[in-house]
Design an enzyme around this catalytic site. Structure first.
Site, PDB file in Angstrom:
ATOM      1  N   ARG A  10       0.842  -1.199   0.000  1.00 38.97           N
ATOM      2  CA  ARG A  10       0.000   0.000   0.000  1.00 38.97           C
ATOM      3  C   ARG A  10       0.878   1.250   0.000  1.00 38.97           C
ATOM      4  O   ARG A  10       0.433   2.330  -0.397  1.00 38.97           O
ATOM      5  CB  ARG A  10      -0.930   0.000   1.214  1.00 38.97           C
ATOM      6  CG  ARG A  10      -1.807   1.253   1.294  1.00 38.97           C
ATOM      7  CD  ARG A  10      -2.995   1.068   2.213  1.00 38.97           C
ATOM      8  NE  ARG A  10      -2.622   0.636   3.537  1.00 38.97           N
ATOM      9  CZ  ARG A  10      -2.178   1.437   4.517  1.00 38.97           C
ATOM     10  NH1 ARG A  10      -2.023   2.736   4.291  1.00 38.97           N
ATOM     11  NH2 ARG A  10      -1.879   0.955   5.696  1.00 38.97           N
ATOM     12  N   LYS A  33      -5.313   4.680 -20.351  1.00 34.58           N
ATOM     13  CA  LYS A  33      -5.483   5.099 -21.738  1.00 34.58           C
ATOM     14  C   LYS A  33      -4.190   4.893 -22.536  1.00 34.58           C
ATOM     15  O   LYS A  33      -3.767   3.774 -22.725  1.00 34.58           O
ATOM     16  CB  LYS A  33      -5.959   6.554 -21.769  1.00 34.58           C
ATOM     17  CG  LYS A  33      -7.146   6.851 -20.850  1.00 34.58           C
ATOM     18  CD  LYS A  33      -8.342   5.949 -21.076  1.00 34.58           C
ATOM     19  CE  LYS A  33      -9.603   6.419 -20.364  1.00 34.58           C
ATOM     20  NZ  LYS A  33      -9.522   6.440 -18.902  1.00 34.58           N
ATOM     21  N   ASP A  51      -3.870  17.822 -16.592  1.00 33.71           N
ATOM     22  CA  ASP A  51      -4.219  16.476 -17.055  1.00 33.71           C
ATOM     23  C   ASP A  51      -3.671  16.325 -18.475  1.00 33.71           C
ATOM     24  O   ASP A  51      -4.139  16.981 -19.403  1.00 33.71           O
ATOM     25  CB  ASP A  51      -5.737  16.300 -17.037  1.00 33.71           C
ATOM     26  CG  ASP A  51      -6.178  14.881 -17.419  1.00 33.71           C
ATOM     27  OD1 ASP A  51      -5.408  14.180 -18.096  1.00 33.71           O
ATOM     28  OD2 ASP A  51      -7.299  14.493 -17.050  1.00 33.71           O
ATOM     29  N   TYR A  60     -12.843  16.512 -18.184  1.00 37.30           N
ATOM     30  CA  TYR A  60     -13.415  15.159 -18.241  1.00 37.30           C
ATOM     31  C   TYR A  60     -14.609  15.061 -17.287  1.00 37.30           C
ATOM     32  O   TYR A  60     -14.614  15.680 -16.224  1.00 37.30           O
ATOM     33  CB  TYR A  60     -12.323  14.152 -17.877  1.00 37.30           C
ATOM     34  CG  TYR A  60     -12.829  12.771 -17.578  1.00 37.30           C
ATOM     35  CD1 TYR A  60     -13.434  12.005 -18.574  1.00 37.30           C
ATOM     36  CD2 TYR A  60     -12.714  12.213 -16.309  1.00 37.30           C
ATOM     37  CE1 TYR A  60     -13.910  10.731 -18.303  1.00 37.30           C
ATOM     38  CE2 TYR A  60     -13.171  10.939 -16.028  1.00 37.30           C
ATOM     39  CZ  TYR A  60     -13.779  10.209 -17.039  1.00 37.30           C
ATOM     40  OH  TYR A  60     -14.260   8.958 -16.762  1.00 37.30           O
TER      41      TYR A  60
END
Length: 393
Positions: free
Chosen positions: A59, A209, A184, A112
């Site tokens: 983690r 992506k 972004d 987005y």
């Protein structure tokens, strides 16, 4: 010879992998372990406190994930990188780390859909003022930043209408106010655009992506200034939206061909956009590589290529859209982008599925708009099937 001085295609293959890998492996091993054991308590304590290299718990850090982070860091030219379970995890953790009640954030209207929901629904609940400005209005962006803000969040090209922001201008305005700038860079990729080199503080990606490029792994990544990214790392450590070792392995495998894929998709994207622009059944085409794009000149100054993403509206209603999409072959009707396979879909079931029809309309997203993500297929084949589908209307 430093890997950071090499060309992007070499960096995409070798960054983070310059030194011999465990067991003499030629590819990064999947370290599928949650905890990491130590025989020596002092070594364990030093690693746990960050005083010496080492892994404690996945983690926090993981060897496979670490190689992915390093590859992204070098490609974007940042000081530190951290990975997440998804692009939205990267966005939300970054914003929630650096914003507090009473702070003000400036962004654009054309982000987005998931990001837009954070701005419209989540941040105001925490007493954070959100100012969403007309994306194409550089003066309005500067004026909004000039009123004072803690953070400026930019996305260029935008999803799904491929609007372009003058990064140099917006970042300069943010610096004058002492604001943090986050960009972004998912659509552009580090092959086509380097926001950190222009002056941004942090850059993020939905690694699902273009970075991964094969529609088989989900992830996100944040790269930028050491202190700012470290603060997000500490937030992520507690909130737990970490990238798995197996997903990191798949993303690493995809990134080996990132430069090759993006260069091919740049060529195909422009060819498809030019074809659609000249077709009588197409009402509008959104692609920054077209000279008719209102910010084409700005795109040329800050992008090395214009990408494989475009969007367009057909002449007709939603039934015509469904008929057109149904005639396409060798394309996935799916809610993603940046893959080796071509994908298509309207924002109502892809980028802005989280938004209502009214919210999409307010953003200038028509119900007959289609996102089109060029894969690595032959451009002539893609154009032929688009032509046949348009002829069927």
């Amino acid at each position: 010879m430093s890997i950071s001085n090499q060309k992007p295609s070499t960096i995409a293959v070798w960054a983070g992998e310059e030194n011999p890998l465990a067991f003499g492996a030629a590819q990064v091993p999947i370290v599928q372990s949650a905890p990491f054991a130590y025989d020596d308590m002092d070594e364990w304590a030093a690693a746990a406190l960050g005083q010496a290299p080492g892994y404690i718990y996945s983690r926090n850090t993981n060897p496979t994930v670490g190689v992915f982070e390093e590859k992204c860091r070098i490609l974007e030219g940042g000081e530190k990188a951290i990975a997440f379970a998804s692009g939205m995890a990267a966005i939300s953790d970054t914003l929630l780390t650096h914003l507090s009640p009473g702070d003000r954030i400036v962004s654009i209207k054309d982000t987005y859909g998931g990001t837009s929901r954070i701005f419209l629904d989540l941040l105001p609940r925490f007493g954070i003022e959100v100012d969403l400005v007309e994306t194409s209005d550089g003066e309005a962006i500067e004026a909004a930043i000039g009123k004072g803000c803690k953070l400026v969040y930019l996305e260029t090209p935008t999803n799904p209408t491929l609007k372009i922001i003058d990064l140099k201008r917006a970042i300069a305005a943010a610096r004058q106010q002492g604001a943090i700038t986050v960009v972004d860079n998912t659509f552009a990729t580090p092959i086509n655009q380097k926001p950190l080199a222009i002056g941004a503080d942090m850059v993020l990606h939905s690694a699902t992506k273009y970075l991964g490029g094969h529609d088989d792994a989900m992830g996100g990544v944040l790269i930028g200034r050491q202190d700012l990214v470290q603060a997000v790392y500490e937030h992520r450590e507690i909130c737990g939206a970490v990238l798995s070792a197996f997903s990191a392995y798949l993303l690493l495998r995809g990134m080996k061909t990132l430069d090759l894929r993006v260069r091919k998709q740049n060529e195909t994207g422009l060819a498809v956009a030019q074809f659609l622009k000249g077709h009588p059944r197409v009402e509008s085409v959104f692609y920054p590589g077209l000279e008719t794009h209102d910010k084409h000149d700005i795109a040329k100054t800050q992008m090395a290529g214009f990408g494989g993403m475009l969007s367009f509206s057909i002449d007709g209603d939603f039934d015509a859209l469904k008929k057109f999409v149904g005639h396409l072959h060798y394309v996935h009707r799916a809610a993603s982008l940046g893959s080796v396979n071509t994908l298509i879909g309207p924002p109502s079931v892809t980028s802005h599925v989280e938004c209502s029809a009214e919210q999409r309309a307010a953003l200038g997203i028509s119900e007959t708009l289609l996102r089109y993500s060029c894969g690595v297929e032959d451009a002539e084949d893609l154009i032929t099937q688009l032509d046949e589908a348009l002829a069927a209307l």
